[in-house]
Design a protein around this motif. Sequence first.
Motif, PDB file in Angstrom:
ATOM      1  N   GLY A  39      23.623  24.493  17.697  1.00 11.62           N
ATOM      2  CA  GLY A  39      24.288  23.356  18.329  1.00 11.62           C
ATOM      3  C   GLY A  39      23.568  22.032  18.137  1.00 11.62           C
ATOM      4  N   PHE A  40      22.328  22.085  17.704  1.00 14.22           N
ATOM      5  CA  PHE A  40      21.558  20.863  17.483  1.00 14.22           C
ATOM      6  C   PHE A  40      21.734  20.313  16.076  1.00 14.22           C
ATOM      7  CE2 PHE A  40      19.565  22.671  21.148  1.00 14.22           C
ATOM      8  CZ  PHE A  40      19.188  21.582  21.911  1.00 14.22           C
ATOM      9  N   TYR A  41      22.395  21.083  15.207  1.00 12.25           N
ATOM     10  CA  TYR A  41      22.563  20.698  13.800  1.00 12.25           C
ATOM     11  C   TYR A  41      24.034  20.737  13.436  1.00 12.25           C
ATOM     12  CZ  TYR A  41      17.681  21.822  14.210  1.00 12.25           C
ATOM     13  OH  TYR A  41      16.383  21.870  14.648  1.00 12.25           O
ATOM     14  N   THR A  42      24.452  19.803  12.602  1.00 12.94           N
ATOM     15  CA  THR A  42      25.848  19.770  12.169  1.00 12.94           C
ATOM     16  C   THR A  42      26.137  20.991  11.288  1.00 12.94           C
ATOM     17  OG1 THR A  42      25.418  18.542  10.126  1.00 12.94           O
ATOM     18  CG2 THR A  42      25.803  17.225  12.146  1.00 12.94           C
ATOM     19  N   GLU A  43      27.418  21.260  11.091  1.00  9.85           N
ATOM     20  CA  GLU A  43      27.819  22.360  10.193  1.00  9.85           C
ATOM     21  C   GLU A  43      27.247  22.130   8.794  1.00  9.85           C
ATOM     22  OE1 GLU A  43      29.945  25.167  10.524  1.00  9.85           O
ATOM     23  OE2 GLU A  43      29.835  24.919  12.699  1.00  9.85           O
ATOM     24  N   LYS A  44      27.284  20.883   8.353  1.00 14.20           N
ATOM     25  CA  LYS A  44      26.762  20.538   7.034  1.00 14.20           C
ATOM     26  C   LYS A  44      25.260  20.799   6.963  1.00 14.20           C
ATOM     27  CE  LYS A  44      26.799  16.751   3.670  1.00 14.20           C
ATOM     28  NZ  LYS A  44      27.293  15.395   3.393  1.00 14.20           N
ATOM     29  N   GLU A  45      24.516  20.392   7.999  1.00 19.60           N
ATOM     30  CA  GLU A  45      23.077  20.641   8.031  1.00 19.60           C
ATOM     31  C   GLU A  45      22.780  22.138   8.055  1.00 19.60           C
ATOM     32  OE1 GLU A  45      21.622  16.596  10.383  1.00 19.60           O
ATOM     33  OE2 GLU A  45      22.210  18.373  11.553  1.00 19.60           O
ATOM     34  N   GLN A  46      23.553  22.890   8.827  1.00 21.71           N
ATOM     35  CA  GLN A  46      23.359  24.337   8.884  1.00 21.71           C
ATOM     36  C   GLN A  46      23.598  24.977   7.519  1.00 21.71           C
ATOM     37  OE1 GLN A  46      25.267  26.365  12.292  1.00 21.71           O
ATOM     38  NE2 GLN A  46      25.543  24.305  13.139  1.00 21.71           N
ATOM     39  N   ALA A  47      24.605  24.520   6.817  1.00 20.18           N
ATOM     40  CA  ALA A  47      24.881  25.042   5.470  1.00 20.18           C
ATOM     41  C   ALA A  47      23.715  24.723   4.534  1.00 20.18           C
ATOM     42  CB  ALA A  47      26.185  24.457   4.935  1.00 20.18           C
ATOM     43  N   ASP A  62      26.864  34.955  -2.244  1.00 21.54           N
ATOM     44  CA  ASP A  62      28.088  34.163  -2.414  1.00 21.54           C
ATOM     45  C   ASP A  62      28.456  33.485  -1.102  1.00 21.54           C
ATOM     46  OD1 ASP A  62      28.308  34.901  -5.071  1.00 21.54           O
ATOM     47  OD2 ASP A  62      29.761  36.500  -4.689  1.00 21.54           O
ATOM     48  N   GLU A  63      28.249  34.178   0.007  1.00 21.51           N
ATOM     49  CA  GLU A  63      28.581  33.624   1.319  1.00 21.51           C
ATOM     50  C   GLU A  63      27.780  32.357   1.605  1.00 21.51           C
ATOM     51  OE1 GLU A  63      28.187  34.785   6.052  1.00 21.51           O
ATOM     52  OE2 GLU A  63      27.908  36.343   4.547  1.00 21.51           O
ATOM     53  N   VAL A  64      26.474  32.395   1.356  1.00 21.04           N
ATOM     54  CA  VAL A  64      25.620  31.226   1.589  1.00 21.04           C
ATOM     55  C   VAL A  64      26.006  30.093   0.647  1.00 21.04           C
ATOM     56  CG1 VAL A  64      23.244  30.354   1.386  1.00 21.04           C
ATOM     57  CG2 VAL A  64      23.695  32.487   2.595  1.00 21.04           C
ATOM     58  N   TYR A  65      26.221  30.417  -0.619  1.00 20.89           N
ATOM     59  CA  TYR A  65      26.583  29.400  -1.601  1.00 20.89           C
ATOM     60  C   TYR A  65      27.931  28.766  -1.237  1.00 20.89           C
ATOM     61  CZ  TYR A  65      27.236  26.956  -5.968  1.00 20.89           C
ATOM     62  OH  TYR A  65      27.429  25.969  -6.895  1.00 20.89           O
ATOM     63  N   GLU A  66      28.907  29.575  -0.908  1.00 18.82           N
ATOM     64  CA  GLU A  66      30.240  29.054  -0.570  1.00 18.82           C
ATOM     65  C   GLU A  66      30.215  28.243   0.720  1.00 18.82           C
ATOM     66  OE1 GLU A  66      32.702  32.565  -0.744  1.00 18.82           O
ATOM     67  OE2 GLU A  66      32.304  32.784  -2.897  1.00 18.82           O
ATOM     68  N   ARG A  67      29.370  28.633   1.662  1.00 22.52           N
ATOM     69  CA  ARG A  67      29.226  27.854   2.897  1.00 22.52           C
ATOM     70  C   ARG A  67      28.735  26.452   2.569  1.00 22.52           C
ATOM     71  NH1 ARG A  67      25.201  29.429   7.926  1.00 22.52           N
ATOM     72  NH2 ARG A  67      25.840  27.745   9.328  1.00 22.52           N
ATOM     73  N   ALA A  68      27.740  26.354   1.691  1.00 28.08           N
ATOM     74  CA  ALA A  68      27.230  25.044   1.295  1.00 28.08           C
ATOM     75  C   ALA A  68      28.289  24.278   0.498  1.00 28.08           C
ATOM     76  CB  ALA A  68      25.946  25.195   0.481  1.00 28.08           C
ATOM     77  N   ALA A  69      28.969  24.968  -0.409  1.00 31.11           N
ATOM     78  CA  ALA A  69      29.981  24.315  -1.250  1.00 31.11           C
ATOM     79  C   ALA A  69      31.132  23.760  -0.404  1.00 31.11           C
ATOM     80  CB  ALA A  69      30.515  25.300  -2.288  1.00 31.11           C
ATOM     81  N   LYS A  70      31.365  24.346   0.750  1.00 35.65           N
ATOM     82  CA  LYS A  70      32.416  23.873   1.656  1.00 35.65           C
ATOM     83  C   LYS A  70      32.068  22.498   2.243  1.00 35.65           C
ATOM     84  CE  LYS A  70      34.080  25.169   6.193  1.00 35.65           C
ATOM     85  NZ  LYS A  70      34.015  26.190   7.227  1.00 35.65           N
ATOM     86  N   HIS A  71      30.785  22.219   2.393  1.00 36.69           N
ATOM     87  CA  HIS A  71      30.346  20.976   3.033  1.00 36.69           C
ATOM     88  C   HIS A  71      29.826  19.925   2.059  1.00 36.69           C
ATOM     89  CE1 HIS A  71      30.778  22.476   7.108  1.00 36.69           C
ATOM     90  NE2 HIS A  71      30.295  23.626   6.661  1.00 36.69           N
ATOM     91  N   PHE A  72      29.547  20.333   0.831  1.00 38.45           N
ATOM     92  CA  PHE A  72      28.984  19.413  -0.155  1.00 38.45           C
ATOM     93  C   PHE A  72      29.857  19.402  -1.398  1.00 38.45           C
ATOM     94  CE2 PHE A  72      25.429  20.744   2.449  1.00 38.45           C
ATOM     95  CZ  PHE A  72      24.681  19.594   2.621  1.00 38.45           C
ATOM     96  N   PRO A  73      30.348  18.235  -1.825  1.00 40.70           N
ATOM     97  CA  PRO A  73      31.049  18.169  -3.113  1.00 40.70           C
ATOM     98  C   PRO A  73      30.100  18.672  -4.209  1.00 40.70           C
ATOM     99  CG  PRO A  73      31.157  16.059  -1.955  1.00 40.70           C
ATOM    100  CD  PRO A  73      30.220  16.932  -1.188  1.00 40.70           C
ATOM    101  N   GLN A  74      30.635  19.107  -5.311  1.00 43.22           N
ATOM    102  CA  GLN A  74      29.843  19.744  -6.359  1.00 43.22           C
ATOM    103  C   GLN A  74      28.635  18.904  -6.785  1.00 43.22           C
ATOM    104  OE1 GLN A  74      31.939  20.847  -9.952  1.00 43.22           O
ATOM    105  NE2 GLN A  74      30.535  22.555 -10.252  1.00 43.22           N
TER     106      GLN A  74
END
Length: 160
Positions: free
Chosen positions: A91-99, A116-128
Amino acid sequence: MTNATTQNPTHHHAPRMLLHEVAPEVQKAMLSLERAARKGLETSLIELVKIRASQLNHCAFCLDMHTKDARRLGETEERIYLLNAWHEAAGFYTEKEQAALALTEAVTLLPSGVSDEVYERAAKHFPQEELAQLIAMIVTINAWNRIGVTTGLAPGAYSA
């Protein structure tokens, strides 16, 4: 029975080596990589990534440096202190920061792999393009950590 100082001796001496003096071209290349990796990333996110990787790599010098830099840039003490347990303090970090933190852990602890799960989580919050920069930043801080730990750089000398 061994104690903590036998297993993980602390350095109360001068560094083994000052890489920037012994290998200035390597230092120059590392600084160039650092500048390139930073492009397009939020400064606050960069410092969180650097602190988390440095925690995982047990690099006291880099922890000292990046917590000082994070504070100077306005990061809160609470978020710095909780970073080692960010999963439990999500709760102290944004979804993007958590990714980004999840990706930092996966890349830093590479033998467990980057799922793949970790990579896709990051890809969801960061453009390529930004994801590429984040990966480069994680790789860069890991290189700095390995230099700091190997050469015996001690915390305390860095001032923000």
